[in-house]
Design a protein around this motif. Sequence first.
Motif, PDB file in Angstrom:
ATOM      1  N   LYS A   1      39.899  30.313  43.721  1.00 37.92           N
ATOM      2  CA  LYS A   1      40.913  31.246  44.180  1.00 37.92           C
ATOM      3  C   LYS A   1      40.657  31.731  45.604  1.00 37.92           C
ATOM      4  O   LYS A   1      41.579  32.154  46.275  1.00 37.92           O
ATOM      5  CB  LYS A   1      41.069  32.427  43.214  1.00 37.92           C
ATOM      6  CG  LYS A   1      39.904  33.356  43.080  1.00 37.92           C
ATOM      7  CD  LYS A   1      40.250  34.379  42.000  1.00 37.92           C
ATOM      8  CE  LYS A   1      39.314  35.539  41.967  1.00 37.92           C
ATOM      9  NZ  LYS A   1      39.781  36.549  41.010  1.00 37.92           N
ATOM     10  N   LYS A   2      39.429  31.642  46.098  1.00 45.42           N
ATOM     11  CA  LYS A   2      39.145  32.025  47.485  1.00 45.42           C
ATOM     12  C   LYS A   2      39.654  30.962  48.450  1.00 45.42           C
ATOM     13  O   LYS A   2      40.273  31.260  49.445  1.00 45.42           O
ATOM     14  CB  LYS A   2      37.658  32.259  47.702  1.00 45.42           C
ATOM     15  CG  LYS A   2      37.330  32.560  49.171  1.00 45.42           C
ATOM     16  CD  LYS A   2      36.115  33.394  49.314  1.00 45.42           C
ATOM     17  CE  LYS A   2      35.842  33.758  50.754  1.00 45.42           C
ATOM     18  NZ  LYS A   2      36.751  34.747  51.303  1.00 45.42           N
TER      19      LYS A   2
ATOM     20  N   LYS B   1      34.180  39.136  32.803  1.00 45.81           N
ATOM     21  CA  LYS B   1      34.136  38.993  34.267  1.00 45.81           C
ATOM     22  C   LYS B   1      33.379  37.721  34.642  1.00 45.81           C
ATOM     23  O   LYS B   1      33.788  36.978  35.524  1.00 45.81           O
ATOM     24  CB  LYS B   1      33.498  40.219  34.892  1.00 45.81           C
ATOM     25  CG  LYS B   1      33.531  40.213  36.401  1.00 45.81           C
ATOM     26  CD  LYS B   1      34.930  40.042  36.926  1.00 45.81           C
ATOM     27  CE  LYS B   1      35.411  41.231  37.672  1.00 45.81           C
ATOM     28  NZ  LYS B   1      36.745  41.023  38.260  1.00 45.81           N
TER      29      LYS B   1
ATOM     30  N   GLU C   1      35.565  34.757  33.945  1.00 42.25           N
ATOM     31  CA  GLU C   1      36.610  34.654  34.967  1.00 42.25           C
ATOM     32  C   GLU C   1      36.064  34.007  36.246  1.00 42.25           C
ATOM     33  O   GLU C   1      36.700  33.132  36.825  1.00 42.25           O
ATOM     34  CB  GLU C   1      37.162  36.042  35.296  1.00 42.25           C
ATOM     35  CG  GLU C   1      38.214  36.038  36.376  1.00 42.25           C
ATOM     36  CD  GLU C   1      38.629  37.439  36.808  1.00 42.25           C
ATOM     37  OE1 GLU C   1      39.107  37.560  37.947  1.00 42.25           O
ATOM     38  OE2 GLU C   1      38.455  38.391  36.034  1.00 42.25           O
ATOM     39  N   VAL C   2      34.881  34.432  36.663  1.00 42.01           N
ATOM     40  CA  VAL C   2      34.256  33.853  37.858  1.00 42.01           C
ATOM     41  C   VAL C   2      33.966  32.371  37.626  1.00 42.01           C
ATOM     42  O   VAL C   2      34.254  31.534  38.480  1.00 42.01           O
ATOM     43  CB  VAL C   2      32.978  34.624  38.252  1.00 42.01           C
ATOM     44  CG1 VAL C   2      32.200  33.893  39.336  1.00 42.01           C
ATOM     45  CG2 VAL C   2      33.321  36.040  38.704  1.00 42.01           C
TER      46      VAL C   2
ATOM     47  N   TRP D   1      29.464  34.912  48.481  1.00 38.12           N
ATOM     48  CA  TRP D   1      29.523  36.277  47.965  1.00 38.12           C
ATOM     49  C   TRP D   1      28.108  36.842  47.794  1.00 38.12           C
ATOM     50  O   TRP D   1      27.855  37.993  48.146  1.00 38.12           O
ATOM     51  CB  TRP D   1      30.289  36.365  46.649  1.00 38.12           C
ATOM     52  CG  TRP D   1      29.964  37.647  45.940  1.00 38.12           C
ATOM     53  CD1 TRP D   1      29.295  37.791  44.769  1.00 38.12           C
ATOM     54  CD2 TRP D   1      30.239  38.976  46.403  1.00 38.12           C
ATOM     55  NE1 TRP D   1      29.143  39.123  44.471  1.00 38.12           N
ATOM     56  CE2 TRP D   1      29.708  39.872  45.468  1.00 38.12           C
ATOM     57  CE3 TRP D   1      30.870  39.489  47.535  1.00 38.12           C
ATOM     58  CZ2 TRP D   1      29.792  41.255  45.600  1.00 38.12           C
ATOM     59  CZ3 TRP D   1      30.954  40.875  47.682  1.00 38.12           C
ATOM     60  CH2 TRP D   1      30.427  41.740  46.726  1.00 38.12           C
TER      61      TRP D   1
ATOM     62  N   LEU E   1      31.552  45.281  42.187  1.00 38.97           N
ATOM     63  CA  LEU E   1      32.558  44.442  41.520  1.00 38.97           C
ATOM     64  C   LEU E   1      33.899  44.522  42.251  1.00 38.97           C
ATOM     65  O   LEU E   1      34.603  43.515  42.374  1.00 38.97           O
ATOM     66  CB  LEU E   1      32.720  44.853  40.059  1.00 38.97           C
ATOM     67  CG  LEU E   1      31.579  44.438  39.128  1.00 38.97           C
ATOM     68  CD1 LEU E   1      31.797  45.017  37.733  1.00 38.97           C
ATOM     69  CD2 LEU E   1      31.436  42.927  39.063  1.00 38.97           C
ATOM     70  N   GLU E   2      34.249  45.714  42.752  1.00 41.34           N
ATOM     71  CA  GLU E   2      35.483  45.855  43.528  1.00 41.34           C
ATOM     72  C   GLU E   2      35.408  45.038  44.818  1.00 41.34           C
ATOM     73  O   GLU E   2      36.364  44.363  45.188  1.00 41.34           O
ATOM     74  CB  GLU E   2      35.729  47.328  43.862  1.00 41.34           C
ATOM     75  CG  GLU E   2      36.112  48.165  42.657  1.00 41.34           C
ATOM     76  CD  GLU E   2      36.068  49.667  42.931  1.00 41.34           C
ATOM     77  OE1 GLU E   2      35.679  50.089  44.052  1.00 41.34           O
ATOM     78  OE2 GLU E   2      36.423  50.420  42.011  1.00 41.34           O
TER      79      GLU E   2
ATOM     80  N   ASP F   1      35.758  41.330  43.966  1.00 40.80           N
ATOM     81  CA  ASP F   1      37.155  40.950  43.735  1.00 40.80           C
ATOM     82  C   ASP F   1      37.912  40.813  45.050  1.00 40.80           C
ATOM     83  O   ASP F   1      38.680  39.869  45.238  1.00 40.80           O
ATOM     84  CB  ASP F   1      37.847  41.968  42.825  1.00 40.80           C
ATOM     85  CG  ASP F   1      37.419  41.843  41.366  1.00 40.80           C
ATOM     86  OD1 ASP F   1      36.934  40.753  40.972  1.00 40.80           O
ATOM     87  OD2 ASP F   1      37.559  42.836  40.629  1.00 40.80           O
ATOM     88  N   LYS F   2      37.703  41.752  45.961  1.00 40.40           N
ATOM     89  CA  LYS F   2      38.355  41.676  47.270  1.00 40.40           C
ATOM     90  C   LYS F   2      37.941  40.399  48.000  1.00 40.40           C
ATOM     91  O   LYS F   2      38.772  39.710  48.583  1.00 40.40           O
ATOM     92  CB  LYS F   2      37.998  42.893  48.129  1.00 40.40           C
ATOM     93  CG  LYS F   2      38.672  44.165  47.698  1.00 40.40           C
ATOM     94  CD  LYS F   2      38.272  45.305  48.614  1.00 40.40           C
ATOM     95  CE  LYS F   2      38.975  46.583  48.244  1.00 40.40           C
ATOM     96  NZ  LYS F   2      38.647  47.669  49.186  1.00 40.40           N
TER      97      LYS F   2
ATOM     98  N   ASN G   1      39.569  37.345  46.544  1.00 39.86           N
ATOM     99  CA  ASN G   1      41.022  37.363  46.735  1.00 39.86           C
ATOM    100  C   ASN G   1      41.412  37.371  48.208  1.00 39.86           C
ATOM    101  O   ASN G   1      42.566  37.638  48.546  1.00 39.86           O
ATOM    102  CB  ASN G   1      41.636  38.563  46.012  1.00 39.86           C
ATOM    103  CG  ASN G   1      41.589  38.397  44.513  1.00 39.86           C
ATOM    104  OD1 ASN G   1      41.930  37.344  43.987  1.00 39.86           O
ATOM    105  ND2 ASN G   1      41.145  39.424  43.814  1.00 39.86           N
TER     106      ASN G   1
ATOM    107  N   THR H   1      36.852  43.196  52.863  1.00 38.46           N
ATOM    108  CA  THR H   1      35.782  43.955  52.215  1.00 38.46           C
ATOM    109  C   THR H   1      35.265  44.993  53.199  1.00 38.46           C
ATOM    110  O   THR H   1      35.601  44.963  54.384  1.00 38.46           O
ATOM    111  CB  THR H   1      34.613  43.035  51.798  1.00 38.46           C
ATOM    112  OG1 THR H   1      34.111  42.375  52.963  1.00 38.46           O
ATOM    113  CG2 THR H   1      35.062  42.007  50.772  1.00 38.46           C
TER     114      THR H   1
END
Length: 94
Positions: free
Chosen positions: A8-9, A26, A29-30, A42, A67-68, A71-72, A75, A79
């Motif tokens: 997704k990145k 989580k 999902e990763v 990351w 975690l926030e 996600d940023k 996506n 950051t």
Amino acid sequence: MANTVFCKKYQQEMEGLERAPLPGAKGQEVLENVSKQAWLEWQALQTMIINEKHLNLMQPDTRKYLLEQMDKFFNNEETDRLQGYVDPGDIQEL
């Protein structure tokens, strides 16, 4: 044969991780949506954030914050910037 995922990145098929890097939903999902390359990038950014901001990973608020930021990052959202850090890609030749 390496596992591949649609990252997704980077919005393309890439080599995936061998196992979930985090516990629970989580982590799954990763594993299913993030490439190995994006995960390694990351991890490097996460280390810089932890060191720069002197974060204590024992605190739930710190883990939530990371975690926030993760996600940023995945996506392609901005950051938190690190003081004094200049991305090598932002440096222009004179």
